[in-house]
Write a protein that holds these residues in place. Structure first.
Motif, short mmCIF file in Angstrom:
data_model
loop_
_atom_site.label_atom_id
_atom_site.label_comp_id
_atom_site.label_asym_id
_atom_site.label_seq_id
_atom_site.Cartn_x
_atom_site.Cartn_y
_atom_site.Cartn_z
N ASN A 57 41.10 47.60 35.25
CA ASN A 57 42.07 47.20 34.41
C ASN A 57 42.55 48.24 33.80
OD1 ASN A 57 42.78 44.73 35.74
ND2 ASN A 57 41.01 43.98 35.39
N LYS A 91 39.39 39.68 52.34
CA LYS A 91 38.45 40.16 52.63
C LYS A 91 38.59 41.37 51.98
CE LYS A 91 36.49 40.99 56.82
NZ LYS A 91 36.19 38.78 57.23
N ALA A 92 38.64 42.25 50.89
CA ALA A 92 38.69 43.41 50.17
C ALA A 92 38.01 42.26 48.83
CB ALA A 92 39.76 44.09 50.01
N ASP A 93 38.99 41.08 48.46
CA ASP A 93 38.30 41.22 46.80
C ASP A 93 38.42 38.81 47.17
OD1 ASP A 93 37.98 40.64 44.13
OD2 ASP A 93 40.08 40.87 43.51
N PRO A 94 37.38 39.03 47.72
CA PRO A 94 37.51 37.38 48.29
C PRO A 94 37.40 36.31 47.68
CG PRO A 94 35.81 38.49 49.31
CD PRO A 94 36.10 39.29 48.29
N LEU A 110 42.15 38.57 35.62
CA LEU A 110 43.82 39.28 36.21
C LEU A 110 42.96 38.35 38.25
CD1 LEU A 110 45.71 42.22 37.47
CD2 LEU A 110 43.55 42.87 38.99
N LYS A 144 43.11 49.38 29.63
CA LYS A 144 44.29 49.13 29.00
C LYS A 144 44.53 50.27 28.21
CE LYS A 144 42.67 44.45 28.26
NZ LYS A 144 42.16 43.48 27.30
N ILE A 163 48.36 47.72 30.59
CA ILE A 163 47.86 47.12 31.35
C ILE A 163 47.80 47.49 32.92
CG2 ILE A 163 45.87 46.15 31.92
CD1 ILE A 163 46.53 43.97 29.97
N TRP A 222 37.25 45.88 32.64
CA TRP A 222 38.68 46.24 32.08
C TRP A 222 38.36 47.74 30.97
CZ3 TRP A 222 41.95 42.80 32.06
CH2 TRP A 222 42.51 41.87 32.58
N LYS A 258 34.21 46.86 30.26
CA LYS A 258 33.89 45.55 30.66
C LYS A 258 33.47 45.20 31.70
CE LYS A 258 35.97 41.50 29.06
NZ LYS A 258 36.76 40.57 28.50
N GLU A 288 39.28 31.19 36.12
CA GLU A 288 37.93 32.31 35.60
C GLU A 288 38.11 31.91 34.35
OE1 GLU A 288 38.40 35.30 37.28
OE2 GLU A 288 37.28 36.98 36.18
N ALA A 294 43.17 49.60 41.67
CA ALA A 294 42.25 48.68 42.69
C ALA A 294 41.25 49.92 43.64
CB ALA A 294 42.85 47.64 43.10
N GLN A 295 40.84 50.04 44.26
CA GLN A 295 39.88 50.63 45.60
C GLN A 295 40.52 49.40 46.37
OE1 GLN A 295 35.85 51.07 43.98
NE2 GLN A 295 36.45 53.47 43.38
N ARG A 334 33.65 43.10 40.91
CA ARG A 334 35.09 43.21 41.52
C ARG A 334 35.77 43.34 39.92
NH1 ARG A 334 33.43 40.70 45.23
NH2 ARG A 334 35.53 38.60 44.91
N ARG A 335 35.36 43.48 38.30
CA ARG A 335 36.73 43.40 37.90
C ARG A 335 35.73 44.43 37.14
NH1 ARG A 335 38.95 41.93 41.35
NH2 ARG A 335 40.60 39.44 40.86
N GLY A 345 38.04 46.55 47.25
CA GLY A 345 38.18 45.70 45.73
C GLY A 345 37.78 45.96 44.78
N ARG A 398 43.66 37.87 42.32
CA ARG A 398 44.35 38.46 43.60
C ARG A 398 44.60 37.64 45.26
NH1 ARG A 398 41.38 43.87 44.78
NH2 ARG A 398 43.32 44.62 46.18
N VAL A 408 38.70 45.90 40.76
CA VAL A 408 39.46 46.44 40.40
C VAL A 408 39.20 47.04 39.20
CG1 VAL A 408 42.08 45.26 39.25
CG2 VAL A 408 41.18 44.41 41.57
N GLU A 464 41.12 36.22 28.99
CA GLU A 464 42.46 37.70 30.41
C GLU A 464 40.95 37.52 31.84
OE1 GLU A 464 43.71 40.55 29.33
OE2 GLU A 464 41.63 41.63 28.44
N HIS A 504 46.77 47.83 36.82
CA HIS A 504 45.50 47.25 37.43
C HIS A 504 45.60 48.26 38.56
CE1 HIS A 504 46.30 43.66 35.53
NE2 HIS A 504 47.12 43.82 34.79
N GLN A 531 33.48 42.29 33.45
CA GLN A 531 33.91 40.66 33.43
C GLN A 531 32.95 40.19 34.81
OE1 GLN A 531 37.48 39.39 34.86
NE2 GLN A 531 37.77 38.16 32.70
N ARG A 532 33.56 40.33 36.14
CA ARG A 532 32.39 39.29 37.02
C ARG A 532 32.08 40.81 38.11
NH1 ARG A 532 36.38 38.07 41.27
NH2 ARG A 532 38.14 37.70 41.00
#
Lengths: 411, 159, 312
Positions: free
Chosen positions: B83, A228-231, A294, B85, B71, B32, B24, A81, B75-76, B29-30, B79, A296, B81, A292, B73, B26-27
Motif C-alpha cells: 500500500n 488462493k493468493a491472499d487466503p 485492507l 501512500k 493510497i 504500508w 511498515k 483486523e 498487489a503481486q 502479505r500487507r 498475494g 481482499r 499487497v 487501517e 494498493h 502490518q501482517r
C-alpha cells in the motif's frame, strides 16, 4: 446502412441495472464504444462515515443484492483486523459456508442470465429452478434469501444445527448431478456453443493490463483468485483448485463458472464435515481503535477490495469499496471491439456485471414541437388515470375502498 | 524470483534510502509504505516494473483534514499487497495519473476527481464518474467538511 | 354472401384469429411445461389481446403516421388472405385456381414486409435495426421454404392445392418422399414466425422488441394477431402440402383431423424453440444457405428421380 449510434442503457431490457454503453455501429458490427457509469452512485462510502461500525456493516451488505455476504465479510474482515479480534473457529466455518453457498447462488444466477441473453430461455428456467434450492438453504441457515445479515463483527449471528448441516450436504448431491448436466449442455448444444465461442475475446496480456479479475480473468488463463493468493477466513486450510481456462472468450467464462460450482460443492462438503464445536462469535468492542486495514475477498464476480480506516471512535474514518465489476468494466470495452451488436449483451453479461440499483427520478419531456417541459411523476400518474376514465375505466372508487380497507386492518 | 515481505522491504530501502523506517509490515502479505511525493514516480515504477507488482487493486483517496492522502494498493499475483501512500497538499490538490502503468486505474482516478476534488494530470478525456452530469461544480462529497444536502440547494438555485 | 361469410367468419378472419389464439396458448403452455414452468391459463392469449386493445396507443412523433397505422392491419389482412387459398379439411380451398400455391407463399411474405415497413417508419433505432434484420432473414429462409414447399407439387405435376390433394389421395405412399422437404419447411417456417433460434429481428436482449419496439395498444395487438394467424396459416400450409391425408372424410372428422395436424406442427415448433439458443444474424444466414438450401435441393432431386423412376 451507414453508421448509427445506438444506446444500450441506462435503461435497457438486457441490463438489469443502469449503465450506459453507447455503441456506434457499422452495419451489425461495433465500431466504437462509449461508457458511462455512476447512475447508481448512492454515496455509501460517505454514508459509512456517519454510521457506527455495526450500522455501516449492514449498509455495506446492501452494496450488492447478490454478493451481499461478500461485501459485508470484506468490510468486517478489515474491521476485525484493526480491532485485532481472533475469530472462533466455528464462526469462521459458518461464514465460509455462507460465502460458498452465495457463490453457488450467484453462479447459477449468472448461468440463467447468460442463457437469457443469447435467447436460450430454457437454460434460464432450468438454472433458476436449481437456484431456488440454494436460496432455500440460505433462507434456512440465515433467515433470508438475500442480504443474509449473518455476519457480525467478531463472528456470525446464527448457529447452525446438525440437521441443517445434513440438509446442506444432501443438497450438494443434487447440485452436483444438475451441474454435470449443465456442463454437458454447454459442451454439446450447438447453437449455444455457436453463440458463446470466439465472442468477447480477451487475451492474457490484455486481461493483465486492464486488470480483469474473477472468472473473467480466469477464463483468460490468468490465475487470479484472492482465496488462493491472499487466503482469508478458512481458505488457507481448505482443499480446492483455482479453475482456469484457455478459451479467453465467453464460452471459457461459462466453463470456468460451471467448474467453479463443482469446486464450491467440494468446499462445502469439507466445511460440513469438519465443522468444529464451540462459540460462534467473540465480543467486539463498540469503539474500534485507530488504524487501517485492507481486506481482499473473492466474491463470485471477482475480487472485492475494502479499505477501512478507524479513528478510535465508534464510526469509521474512511471506508473505500472496490466492487469487482468496476475492475472488469475496463476489459469490456476491449472485448466489445469489432464484435457484433448481437453479442454485446452476452459480452457485458459475461463479466457478471453488478451495477447495483438505485432510485432515480425519471425525466420525461413533454414534447410539443420544441416547447419541452419536464413531466413529473405525479402528473404522469394523473394523466394515466384521466385517460382510463375517458375510456370508461375508473379505479378511483376501488382505490378509495382499498385504502379504507388497509386503514381498518392496520388499526 | 519469489518475493517475501522482508525481501521487498530490503529491496525498497536498498534502492531508496529515504524510505528507511517508512515501511511498515502490518501482517503477512500487507506492507504500508509512505512515499515522499517527489520520489513517488521512481518508487511506483520500480515496484511495478522491477518488483513484480502487476496488479492495481484500487486507489483510495482520503481527506485527512489538513491534507489529502492517496493510497495505491498494489498487489503481486502471489498475494503480497503493497500500500503506497502519498500526501497531496490541500491548497494545491494536484496529482498525476498512473494511467500509463494501469489503463484500468483511470476509473479510480476519476473517482478521486469527482469525490475528493483532486486534479489529476494526464487523465484522458472521457465521461465523469461516478457523479451525475448535472452535479454542481465545487461539491466534493468525500471531503470531511462537505455536508449532505449542500448540492441540492445549489441545484435549486441554478434552476 | 357465402363468400363474404367465408372471408369474414369461417374459415376467414374470425376463425383464424380464434384458432391463432388457441395455437398461441398451446405453444406457450407447452413451452412453459418444457421449461419447468406452470405456464399461462387457457384464456391468457385472449386476455392479452383484450388488454392490449384497451391500452392507449402511442405513436412516435417522428414516425410516418399513415404507414405506422396501416402496417398492422395489412399484416393481418395478408396472413388471413393466404388462408383462403389453402385447403384445410376438404380437398378444396375456399378459392382455388391453378397456381394458388405461389400466391399463398407470396401472401405469406407480406406480413414480414409489413414488419419491416412498420419498424422502419417508426424511426426508432431499435426498430430500424430489427427491420433490417427482418429483411436479411427473409432472404435467408425464403428460398429454402419455396423449394421445400414446391417439391411435393413437382412430384404431383401441378401448381394447385386441390390437384395436389387428389394426387396424394391416389398415391398416399409418395408422401414419404417429402420428409426432407417437411423438415426444411418447418425450420424455414420458424424463421418466418421469428421463433427461437431465429427470433433475431426481435431479440429482446439486444434491440428491445425489434420492429415492434415503438408499437403499443391496438396496433401492437393487431401485429401480434397477425403473427398468430401467420402461425396457423403456416402450419396449415405445411399440413396441406406434407400431410394431405384424410381430406375426403366426413366434415366433422376431417375438421378434427385438420386441427390435430396444425397442432402437431405447432407442437413441433414449440419443442424446437425450447431446445435452442438464438443464433446471430450472420450465423442464421450461413445456416440457411449452407444447410437448409442444399437440403431442399436434395429434396427436389429426390422428387425428380422418383418422378422419373416410378411415375413415368
Amino acid at each position: 446502412m451507414s453508421k448509427v449510434t445506438i444506446p444500450i442503457g441506462p435503461q435497457h431490457p438486457a441490463l438489469k441495472e443502469p449503465a450506459r454503453f453507447c455503441l456506434t455501429l457499422n452495419g451489425e458490427k461495433i465500431y466504437e464504444i462509449d461508457l458511462r457509469l455512476g447512475y447508481n452512485h448512492r454515496g455509501i462510502e460517505k454514508a459509512c462515515e456517519e454510521r457506527t461500525y455495526i450500522q455501516a456493516m449492514y449498509l455495506v451488505e446492501r452494496v450488492c443484492g447478490i454478493c451481499s455476504h461478500s461485501h459485508s465479510t470484506a468490510f468486517i474482515q478489515a474491521v476485525e483486523e484493526i480491532a485485532g479480534l481472533q475469530l472462533p473457529r466455528r464462526g469462521l466455518y459458518i461464514r465460509t459456508l455462507i460465502a460458498e453457498l452465495e457463490r453457488i447462488h450467484s453462479h447459477l444466477l449468472w448461468l440463467g442470465v447468460a442463457g437469457h441473453e443469447v435467447g436460450f430461455d430454457t437454460l434460464l428456467m432450468y438454472a433458476w429452478r436449481d437456484r431456488e434450492l440454494v436460496m432455500d438453504i440460505l433462507a434456512d441457515l440465515t433467515g433470508n434469501r438475500v442480504n443474509y445479515g449473518i455476519n457480525t463483527i467478531g463472528g456470525v449471528r446464527r448457529d447452525v444445527t446438525p440437521r441443517q448441516i445434513e440438509r446442506v450436504t444432501k443438497a450438494m448431491d443434487t447440485f452436483e448431478e444438475r451441474t454435470k448436466y449443465y456442463v454437458q449442455v454447454a459442451t454439446e448444444e450447438s447453437t449455444l456453443i455457436a453463440r458463446l465461442s470466439n465472442v468477447g475475446k480477451l487475451c492474457y496480456d490484455d486481461a493483465m493490463r486492464l486488470g480483469a479479475i474473477g472468472p473473467t480473468a480466469r477464463a483468460c488463463g490468468l490465475e487470479r483468485d484472492a482465496r488462493k493468493a491472499d487466503p482469508y477466513g478458512l481458505y488457507g486450510e481448505l482443499d480446492f483448485k483455482v479453475i482456469t481456462d484457455k478459451h479467453s472468450d465467453v464460452y471459457g467464462r461459462a466453463v470456468v463458472r460451471l467448474l467453479e460450482l463443482m469446486e464450491s460443492y467440494r468446499i462445502i462438503r469439507q466445511l460440513c464435515k469438519g465443522m468444529p464445536e464451540g462459540p460462534i462469535a467473540v465480543k467486539a468492542p463498540r469503539k474500534i481503535p485507530a488504524g487501517e486495514a485492507l481486506s481482499r475477498y473473492e466474491a463470485p464476480r471477482g475480487e472485492d477490495v475494502h479499505y477501512v480506516r478507524g479513528n478510535g471512535t465508534d464510526k469509521p474514518e474512511r471506508v473505500k469499496i472496490r466492487a469487482p465489476t468496476l475492475a472488469n468494466l475496463q476489459a469490456v470495452a476491449k472485448m466489445l471491439e469489432d464484435n457484433y451488436l448481437a453479442d454485446t449483451t452476452i459480452v457485458i453479461a459475461a463479466i457478471d456485471p453488478c451495477f447495483s440499483c438505485t432510485d432515480r427520478a425519471v425525466l420525461l419531456k413533454k414534447s410539443r414541437r420544441r416547447n419541452e417541459e419536464p413531466v413529473l411523476w405525479n402528473s404522469l400518474r394523473d394523466y394515466g388515470i384521466a385517460w382510463h376514465r375517458k375510456q370508461g375505466l375508473d379505479f378511483g372508487d376501488m382505490n378509495r375502498r382499498f385504502g379504507r380497507m388497509m386503514e381498518r386492518s392496520s388499526r | 524470483m519469489m518475493w517475501t515481505e522482508e525481501k521487498i522491504q530490503q529491496e525498497l530501502t536498498g534502492k531508496f534510502a529515504f524510505l528507511d523506517g517508512k515501511i511498515k509490515l502490518q501482517r503477512p502479505r500487507r506492507l504500508w509504505v509512505d512515499a515522499p511525493a517527489e520520489h513517488f514516480d521512481a518508487i511506483f515504477s520500480h515496484l511495478v516494473r522491477q518488483m513484480d507488482f502487476p496488479v492495481l487493486l484500487t486507489i483510495t483517496g482520503l481527506d485527512e483534514t489538513s491534507q489529502f492522502c492517496v493510497i495505491y494498493h498494489l498487489a503481486q499475483l502471489e498475494g503480497i499487497v503493497c500500500n503506497l501512500k502519498v500526501v497531496v497538499p490541500k491548497d494545491n490538490p494536484t496529482w498525476k495519473s498512473v494511467g500509463t502503468f494501469f489503463p484500468g486505474g483511470i476509473i479510480y482516478e476519476r473517482e478521486l476527481v469527482d469525490l475528493l476534488g483532486l486534479k489529476i494530470e494526464g487523465l484522458p478525456p472521457g465521461n465523469r464518474y461516478p457523479l451525475p452530469d448535472d452535479w454542481p461544480d465545487g461539491q466534493f462529497p468525500l471531503r470531511k467538511d462537505w455536508k449532505r444536502g449542500g448540492e441540492a440547494a445549489i441545484k435549486e438555485k441554478a434552476s | 354472401m357465402t363468400a363474404l361469410i367465408g372471408i369474414l367468419v369461417f374459415p376467414g378472419v374470425f376463425f383464424l384469429s380464434l384458432f391463432g389464439l388457441v395455437c398461441e396458448f398451446v405453444d406457450r403452455k407447452l413451452h412453459a411445461r418444457l421449461q419447468h414452468r406452470v405456464g399461462p391459463p387457457w384464456f391468457q392469449p385472449l386476455a392479452d389481446f383484450i388488454k392490449l386493445v384497451s391500452k392507449e396507443t402511442i405513436i412516435p412523433e417522428e414516425a410516418d403516421r399513415t404507414m405506422f397505422r396501416l402496417m398492422p392491419a395489412l399484416a393481418v389482412a395478408a396472413a388471413a388472405a393466404a388462408a383462403l387459398y389453402i385447403p384445410m379439411w376438404s380437398a378444396k380451398a375456399l378459392f382455388s385456381f391453378s397456381g394458388d400455391v405461389i400466391v399463398v407463399i407470396y401472401l405469406l411474405t407480406i406480413p414480414t414486409l409489413t414488419f419491416f415497413l412498420g419498424g422502419w417508419s417508426s424511426t426508432s433505432l431499435y426498430a430500424m435495426i430489427g427491420s433490417v434484420r427482418c429483411l436479411t432473414q427473409l432472404f435467408a429462409y425464403e428460398v429454402p421454404l419455396f423449394m421445400g414447399v414446391l417439391a411435393p407439387f413437382m412430384l404431383a405435376s401441378t401448381w394447385n392445392f386441390s390437384e395436389l390433394a387428389e394426387f396424394y389421395r391416389a398415391h398416399p405412399g409418395y408422401m414419404i418422399f417429402n420428409v426432407i422437404g417437411f423438415a426444411v419447411s418447418l425450420v424455414a417456417l420458424m424463421g418466418k414466425l421469428e421463433k427461437v433460434p431465429f427470433d433475431i429481428p426481435e431479440a429482446e436482449t439486444e434491440i428491445v422488441a425489434g420492429s415492434f419496439t415503438e408499437y403499443s395498444g391496438r396496433y401492437l395487438a393487431l401485429f401480434r394477431m397477425a403473427v398468430d394467424i401467420e402461425m396457423v396459416v403456416g402450419a396449415s400450409l405445411l399440413a396441406a402440402v406434407f400431410l394431405p391425408f384424410g381430406l375426403g372424410l366426413p366434415a366433422g372428422v376431417a375438421f378434427a383431423l385438420y386441427v390435430i395436424k396444425v397442432l402437431f406442427v405447432v407442437v413441433l415448433l414449440s419443442i424446437l424453440r425450447t431446445l435452442f439458443a438464438r443464433l446471430r444474424i450472420d450465423q442464421m444466414v450461413d445456416f440457411c444457405w449452407k444447410y437448409l438450401a442444399p437440403a431442399s435441393l436434395v429434396q427436389l432431386l429426390i422428387n425428380l428421380a422418383v418422378k422419373g423412376a416410378l411415375l413415368s
